[in-house]
Design a protein around this motif. Structure first.
Motif, mmCIF file in Angstrom:
data_model
loop_
_atom_site.group_PDB
_atom_site.id
_atom_site.type_symbol
_atom_site.label_atom_id
_atom_site.label_comp_id
_atom_site.label_asym_id
_atom_site.label_seq_id
_atom_site.Cartn_x
_atom_site.Cartn_y
_atom_site.Cartn_z
ATOM 1 N N GLY A 79 0.797 -1.225 0.000
ATOM 2 C CA GLY A 79 0.000 0.000 0.000
ATOM 3 C C GLY A 79 0.824 1.266 0.000
ATOM 4 O O GLY A 79 0.288 2.367 -0.038
ATOM 5 N N GLY A 80 2.136 1.142 0.063
ATOM 6 C CA GLY A 80 2.996 2.315 0.104
ATOM 7 C C GLY A 80 3.036 2.995 1.463
ATOM 8 O O GLY A 80 3.520 4.121 1.579
ATOM 9 N N ASP A 81 2.544 2.316 2.505
ATOM 10 C CA ASP A 81 2.572 2.903 3.850
ATOM 11 C C ASP A 81 3.986 2.984 4.407
ATOM 12 O O ASP A 81 4.283 3.835 5.240
ATOM 13 C CB ASP A 81 1.705 2.089 4.813
ATOM 14 N N TYR A 82 4.850 2.088 3.955
ATOM 15 C CA TYR A 82 6.246 2.062 4.374
ATOM 16 C C TYR A 82 7.100 1.986 3.119
ATOM 17 O O TYR A 82 6.872 1.134 2.267
ATOM 18 C CB TYR A 82 6.527 0.837 5.262
ATOM 19 N N PHE A 83 8.069 2.880 3.012
ATOM 20 C CA PHE A 83 8.960 2.822 1.863
ATOM 21 C C PHE A 83 10.266 3.527 2.169
ATOM 22 O O PHE A 83 10.358 4.325 3.105
ATOM 23 C CB PHE A 83 8.299 3.414 0.605
ATOM 24 N N TYR A 97 13.801 6.732 5.081
ATOM 25 C CA TYR A 97 12.720 5.796 5.391
ATOM 26 C C TYR A 97 11.476 6.588 5.750
ATOM 27 O O TYR A 97 11.518 7.485 6.591
ATOM 28 C CB TYR A 97 13.145 4.890 6.546
ATOM 29 N N PHE A 98 10.364 6.259 5.101
ATOM 30 C CA PHE A 98 9.088 6.927 5.345
ATOM 31 C C PHE A 98 8.088 5.912 5.878
ATOM 32 O O PHE A 98 7.993 4.787 5.368
ATOM 33 C CB PHE A 98 8.545 7.526 4.040
ATOM 34 N N ALA A 99 7.344 6.286 6.907
ATOM 35 C CA ALA A 99 6.319 5.424 7.491
ATOM 36 C C ALA A 99 5.050 6.245 7.695
ATOM 37 O O ALA A 99 5.123 7.408 8.103
ATOM 38 C CB ALA A 99 6.800 4.854 8.823
ATOM 39 N N ALA A 100 3.911 5.640 7.416
ATOM 40 C CA ALA A 100 2.630 6.331 7.535
ATOM 41 C C ALA A 100 2.366 6.770 8.977
ATOM 42 O O ALA A 100 1.815 7.839 9.217
ATOM 43 C CB ALA A 100 1.496 5.444 7.036
ATOM 44 N N GLN A 101 2.760 5.942 9.946
ATOM 45 C CA GLN A 101 2.598 6.289 11.356
ATOM 46 C C GLN A 101 3.722 5.672 12.176
ATOM 47 O O GLN A 101 4.392 4.754 11.722
ATOM 48 C CB GLN A 101 1.253 5.833 11.932
#
Length: 117
Positions: A79-83, A97-101
């Motif tokens: 879902g692209g929540d973590y990339f 690093y990107f994380a939705a929450q």
């Protein structure tokens, strides 16, 4: 044959949703920025492999790798929540690093990618 076409269309639509979500996240601050002495491709492949570990991530195990327009690679979940964006930096690489929450799945994915540095 029809099922294959429908499946391909569904994946393309999901990819588009994930892509816009990731572009929005990139406009902000990464969850974590890291550095490695390893080449960007080596780091990206390692992260992809680690994120596909079902014993750690269960049904959420998924890691996909694509080259970026700016050079380097993006490794992302379904879902692209973590990339992560892995870019060449001198002889090594920089990892954003990107994380939705800020939750346990985000921390688990961070721990898995940290083993690749």
């Amino acid at each position: 044959m029809r099922k294959v076409v429908v499946g391909a269309l569904v994946l393309a639509m999901l990819g588009g949703c994930a892509g816009s979500k990731m572009n929005t996240a990139r406009a902000g601050t990464p969850y974590k920025t890291l550095a490695s002495d390893k080449a960007a491709l080596v780091v990206a492949q390692c992260i992809q492999f680690g994120w596909q570990d079902e014993s750690v991530f269960g049904v959420d195990a998924g890691g996909f790798k694509e080259p970026t327009e700016a050079g380097g690679f993006t490794v992302y979940t379904t879902g692209g929540d973590y990339f992560v964006d892995v870019r060449t930096a001198g002889a090594g690489s920089t990892i954003n690093y990107f994380a939705a929450q800020d939750d346990m799945p985000a921390k688990r994915r961070l721990a898995a990618l940290a083993t690749c540095l």
